[in-house]
Structure formats: C-alpha cells, structure tokens
Design a protein around this motif. Structure first.
Motif, PDB file in Angstrom:
ATOM      1  N   THR A  78       0.833  -1.200   0.000  1.00 50.52           N
ATOM      2  CA  THR A  78       0.000   0.000   0.000  1.00 50.52           C
ATOM      3  C   THR A  78       0.871   1.254   0.000  1.00 50.52           C
ATOM      4  O   THR A  78       0.588   2.212  -0.725  1.00 50.52           O
ATOM      5  CB  THR A  78      -0.929  -0.008   1.232  1.00 50.52           C
ATOM      6  N   GLY A  79       1.940   1.237   0.780  1.00 51.88           N
ATOM      7  CA  GLY A  79       2.862   2.375   0.810  1.00 51.88           C
ATOM      8  C   GLY A  79       3.524   2.620  -0.538  1.00 51.88           C
ATOM      9  O   GLY A  79       3.662   3.762  -0.974  1.00 51.88           O
ATOM     10  N   ARG A  80       3.916   1.538  -1.199  1.00 53.68           N
ATOM     11  CA  ARG A  80       4.522   1.682  -2.527  1.00 53.68           C
ATOM     12  C   ARG A  80       3.522   2.256  -3.528  1.00 53.68           C
ATOM     13  O   ARG A  80       3.867   3.140  -4.315  1.00 53.68           O
ATOM     14  CB  ARG A  80       5.053   0.333  -3.021  1.00 53.68           C
ATOM     15  N   TRP A  81       2.296   1.751  -3.508  1.00 50.48           N
ATOM     16  CA  TRP A  81       1.280   2.259  -4.430  1.00 50.48           C
ATOM     17  C   TRP A  81       0.974   3.734  -4.151  1.00 50.48           C
ATOM     18  O   TRP A  81       0.733   4.506  -5.082  1.00 50.48           O
ATOM     19  CB  TRP A  81      -0.002   1.424  -4.365  1.00 50.48           C
ATOM     20  N   ARG A  82       0.970   4.109  -2.873  1.00 48.00           N
ATOM     21  CA  ARG A  82       0.739   5.526  -2.534  1.00 48.00           C
ATOM     22  C   ARG A  82       1.860   6.405  -3.074  1.00 48.00           C
ATOM     23  O   ARG A  82       1.599   7.493  -3.594  1.00 48.00           O
ATOM     24  CB  ARG A  82       0.617   5.697  -1.020  1.00 48.00           C
TER      25      ARG A  82
ATOM     26  N   HIS B  42      -6.531   3.127  -7.178  1.00 46.83           N
ATOM     27  CA  HIS B  42      -7.323   3.760  -6.142  1.00 46.83           C
ATOM     28  C   HIS B  42      -7.814   2.736  -5.109  1.00 46.83           C
ATOM     29  O   HIS B  42      -7.993   3.081  -3.945  1.00 46.83           O
ATOM     30  CB  HIS B  42      -8.509   4.524  -6.748  1.00 46.83           C
ATOM     31  N   LYS B  43      -7.965   1.487  -5.502  1.00 47.24           N
ATOM     32  CA  LYS B  43      -8.351   0.442  -4.555  1.00 47.24           C
ATOM     33  C   LYS B  43      -7.136  -0.085  -3.793  1.00 47.24           C
ATOM     34  O   LYS B  43      -7.230  -0.427  -2.624  1.00 47.24           O
ATOM     35  CB  LYS B  43      -9.045  -0.707  -5.280  1.00 47.24           C
ATOM     36  N   ARG B  44      -6.005  -0.153  -4.478  1.00 47.16           N
ATOM     37  CA  ARG B  44      -4.788  -0.672  -3.840  1.00 47.16           C
ATOM     38  C   ARG B  44      -4.247   0.289  -2.788  1.00 47.16           C
ATOM     39  O   ARG B  44      -3.629  -0.144  -1.820  1.00 47.16           O
ATOM     40  CB  ARG B  44      -3.725  -0.954  -4.894  1.00 47.16           C
ATOM     41  N   VAL B  45      -4.484   1.569  -2.981  1.00 44.89           N
ATOM     42  CA  VAL B  45      -4.001   2.575  -2.037  1.00 44.89           C
ATOM     43  C   VAL B  45      -4.760   2.479  -0.711  1.00 44.89           C
ATOM     44  O   VAL B  45      -4.191   2.761   0.347  1.00 44.89           O
ATOM     45  CB  VAL B  45      -4.131   3.990  -2.664  1.00 44.89           C
ATOM     46  N   VAL B  46      -6.011   2.070  -0.756  1.00 44.76           N
ATOM     47  CA  VAL B  46      -6.827   2.007   0.454  1.00 44.76           C
ATOM     48  C   VAL B  46      -7.218   0.580   0.826  1.00 44.76           C
ATOM     49  O   VAL B  46      -8.179   0.369   1.564  1.00 44.76           O
ATOM     50  CB  VAL B  46      -8.089   2.892   0.308  1.00 44.76           C
TER      51      VAL B  46
END
Length: 129
Positions: free
Chosen positions: A32-36, A90-94
C-alpha cells in the motif's frame, strides 16, 4: 464439553482470528505504501506537466493534439495516471481500510468491531429486558 471449556475455546478462536487479521492487514501495508508513493509521484508529474502545458503560449495557437505532442512529459504522465486508475490503483491505495471496513460489517452482527490494524474490539452485550 462444559461451558468453561466452550468459553476458553471461543477465546482461543477469537485470538487466532485477531492474529490472522492483524497479520493480513500488516502484510498489505508495504505494498500500500509503494502504491501511494507511485500515485503521489505520477500525480505531481502530471500536475507539473499540466502547469507547463497551460502556461505555454503556443498551446492556444496550435491544435489540441499538436499541443500534447509538444509536451510529451505531460502527455506521458497523464496517460500513465489514467492507466493506473483503470488498473485499480485507487483500490490498492486504500486496501487495508477496505478490509477493515468489511470486517467491521461482518463483526457488527456479533457485537464486535475492529480497528484499522485488525485488532478486535469487543462491545458490551446489549441488555435484553
């Protein structure tokens, strides 16, 4: 099996479920951190490219596609950002929040909840009169 053994078994099941849920949520955190970070970098690149595209005096004088061709940084970053949203960034971030929200929905039926890390929250039993 008496009620004391059942209570201990239930307690053990709850602890095992909580451990597994916190483990799953914590395993999602690095991805999630990487995707953000990817989303932030691409968003900043798109915004910077858009600013340069908009302040260019030639943008108003040429056609839309010619102006995009003259600003490849903006064009590529914009296409990349759109592609990431179609890919579900947008789903992977959250993702951890989605998992926690779904668990809260299911756990509410059992008078429980969980926090964003997956720790169980036992609510007091409602008094039936």
């Amino acid at each position: 099996m008496n009620s004391l053994e059942q209570a201990e078994g239930s307690q053990h099941d709850l602890k095992a479920f909580e451990r597994r849920l916190t483990e799953y949520v914590s395993c999602l955190q690095p991805a999630t951190g990487r995707w953000r970070m990817i989303l932030i970098v691409i968003s900043v690149c798109t915004a910077t490219g858009a600013w340069n595209w908009l302040i260019d005096p030639d943008t108003q004088k040429v056609s839309f596609f010619s102006s995009l061709w003259n600003h490849p940084f903006f064009t590529i970053s914009c296409i990349t950002l759109i592609a990431l949203f179609f890919a579900g960034i947008h789903k992977r971030v959250v993702a951890p929040s989605i998992i926690a929200a779904r668990c809260r929905t299911v756990l509410a039926e059992y008078n429980m909840s969980c926090d964003d890390t997956g720790k169980l929250i036992l609510k007091p039993r409602p008094h039936i009169q």
